[in-house]
Design a protein around this motif. Structure first.
Motif, PDB file in Angstrom:
ATOM      1  N   THR A  79       0.828  -1.203   0.000  1.00  0.00           N
ATOM      2  CA  THR A  79       0.000   0.000   0.000  1.00  0.00           C
ATOM      3  C   THR A  79       0.863   1.253   0.000  1.00  0.00           C
ATOM      4  O   THR A  79       1.940   1.271   0.592  1.00  0.00           O
ATOM      5  N   PRO A  80       0.398   2.321  -0.643  1.00  0.00           N
ATOM      6  CA  PRO A  80       1.176   3.566  -0.674  1.00  0.00           C
ATOM      7  C   PRO A  80       1.271   4.208   0.712  1.00  0.00           C
ATOM      8  O   PRO A  80       0.380   4.041   1.544  1.00  0.00           O
ATOM      9  N   THR A  81       2.350   4.906   0.935  1.00  0.00           N
ATOM     10  CA  THR A  81       2.524   5.639   2.192  1.00  0.00           C
ATOM     11  C   THR A  81       1.471   6.734   2.282  1.00  0.00           C
ATOM     12  O   THR A  81       1.151   7.394   1.295  1.00  0.00           O
ATOM     13  N   ARG A  82       0.940   6.922   3.467  1.00  0.00           N
ATOM     14  CA  ARG A  82      -0.036   7.985   3.702  1.00  0.00           C
ATOM     15  C   ARG A  82       0.612   9.032   4.611  1.00  0.00           C
ATOM     16  O   ARG A  82       1.315   8.685   5.550  1.00  0.00           O
ATOM     17  N   TYR A  83       0.349  10.280   4.298  1.00  0.00           N
ATOM     18  CA  TYR A  83       0.963  11.405   5.002  1.00  0.00           C
ATOM     19  C   TYR A  83      -0.101  12.174   5.774  1.00  0.00           C
ATOM     20  O   TYR A  83      -1.239  12.294   5.329  1.00  0.00           O
ATOM     21  N   LEU A  84       0.280  12.721   6.912  1.00  0.00           N
ATOM     22  CA  LEU A  84      -0.652  13.462   7.751  1.00  0.00           C
ATOM     23  C   LEU A  84      -0.849  14.872   7.191  1.00  0.00           C
ATOM     24  O   LEU A  84       0.097  15.640   7.081  1.00  0.00           O
ATOM     25  N   MET A  85      -2.106  15.181   6.817  1.00  0.00           N
ATOM     26  CA  MET A  85      -2.457  16.476   6.220  1.00  0.00           C
ATOM     27  C   MET A  85      -3.542  17.139   7.060  1.00  0.00           C
ATOM     28  O   MET A  85      -4.446  16.469   7.544  1.00  0.00           O
ATOM     29  N   PRO A  86      -3.463  18.464   7.205  1.00  0.00           N
ATOM     30  CA  PRO A  86      -4.516  19.156   7.963  1.00  0.00           C
ATOM     31  C   PRO A  86      -5.831  19.177   7.206  1.00  0.00           C
ATOM     32  O   PRO A  86      -5.862  19.324   5.990  1.00  0.00           O
ATOM     33  N   ARG A  87      -6.912  19.013   7.940  1.00  0.00           N
ATOM     34  CA  ARG A  87      -8.265  19.121   7.399  1.00  0.00           C
ATOM     35  C   ARG A  87      -9.041  20.006   8.360  1.00  0.00           C
ATOM     36  O   ARG A  87      -9.648  19.531   9.302  1.00  0.00           O
ATOM     37  N   GLY A  88      -8.962  21.299   8.154  1.00  0.00           N
ATOM     38  CA  GLY A  88      -9.575  22.242   9.075  1.00  0.00           C
ATOM     39  C   GLY A  88      -8.563  22.672  10.134  1.00  0.00           C
ATOM     40  O   GLY A  88      -7.381  22.368  10.043  1.00  0.00           O
ATOM     41  N   LYS A  89      -9.058  23.361  11.142  1.00  0.00           N
ATOM     42  CA  LYS A  89      -8.166  23.927  12.153  1.00  0.00           C
ATOM     43  C   LYS A  89      -7.632  22.880  13.134  1.00  0.00           C
ATOM     44  O   LYS A  89      -6.490  22.960  13.564  1.00  0.00           O
ATOM     45  N   TYR A  90      -8.449  21.898  13.477  1.00  0.00           N
ATOM     46  CA  TYR A  90      -8.054  20.945  14.510  1.00  0.00           C
ATOM     47  C   TYR A  90      -7.999  19.492  14.051  1.00  0.00           C
ATOM     48  O   TYR A  90      -7.691  18.615  14.838  1.00  0.00           O
ATOM     49  N   TRP A  91      -8.319  19.219  12.813  1.00  0.00           N
ATOM     50  CA  TRP A  91      -8.403  17.843  12.335  1.00  0.00           C
ATOM     51  C   TRP A  91      -7.309  17.542  11.321  1.00  0.00           C
ATOM     52  O   TRP A  91      -6.879  18.414  10.577  1.00  0.00           O
ATOM     53  N   PHE A  92      -6.910  16.273  11.301  1.00  0.00           N
ATOM     54  CA  PHE A  92      -5.907  15.817  10.351  1.00  0.00           C
ATOM     55  C   PHE A  92      -6.400  14.528   9.710  1.00  0.00           C
ATOM     56  O   PHE A  92      -7.220  13.817  10.271  1.00  0.00           O
ATOM     57  N   GLU A  93      -5.873  14.251   8.527  1.00  0.00           N
ATOM     58  CA  GLU A  93      -6.252  13.051   7.797  1.00  0.00           C
ATOM     59  C   GLU A  93      -5.001  12.469   7.156  1.00  0.00           C
ATOM     60  O   GLU A  93      -4.131  13.203   6.698  1.00  0.00           O
TER      61      GLU A  93
END
Length: 177
Positions: A79-93
């Protein structure tokens, strides 16, 4: 090129951050503009650095980039590497790299990254109070705190073995150990 390689030996294991800082200080003393970080378990594909530099040169806000990172391919994992990205002010995906570059990742691993030496002068060296883990994340967060971006480049491939990960299927679910 080979005559410019210098090996720094330590009598005892002082931790990864200390070792990285020894190399960084050597690069600073020798007038380097960039430092390439590589671990013993990393293998760059041919053209990795050229791809990273090319994307950096085309990037519209070069002065805001503190670190350029390659796309990581974990050994033994499909599976491809997944990176932590911001989604809004307090959430990450956690997201895969599906475009030519991302400049909104929260953190990347140290290995394979190109870091401007001016960043070490401005934000400091690697945090030596971390012996081996979280060094990269702490440094990335320092860059972010100072207003710098991490430029994650698709197609600049680094094969990396973070531990001995394997995939398993249990009751139809994919589990990575």
């Amino acid at each position: 090129f080979l005559n410019k390689i210098e090996i720094i030996h330590n009598e005892k294991n002082r931790g990864l951050a200390t070792a990285l800082n020894q190399g960084i200080k050597n690069a600073l003393e020798n007038g380097a503009e960039w430092v390439l970080m590589l671990d013993h378990d990393s293998k760059p594909e041919p053209g990795m650095i050229a791809r990273m530099v090319s994307e950096y040169e085309a990037y519209p806000e070069k002065n805001k980039v503190g670190l350029i990172a390659p796309e990581i391919y974990e050994q033994n994992i499909v599976t491809p590497t997944r990176y932590l990205m911001p989604r809004g002010k307090y959430w990450f995906e956690r997201c895969t790299l599906d475009v030519a570059y991302r400049d909104d990742v929260l953190s990347v691993i140290t290995s394979g990254s190109l870091i401007k030496t001016s960043m070490f002068k401005e934000v400091g060296l690697m945090p030596e109070h971390f012996f081996i883990d979280y060094i990269d994340h702490a440094f990335c967060l320092k860059l972010k705190k100072h207003g710098y971006k991490i430029l994650l480049v698709k197609g600049a491939i680094l094969h990396h073995a973070l531990g001995d990960k394997t995939e398993h299927k249990i009751a139809g679910a994919k589990i990575i150990t």
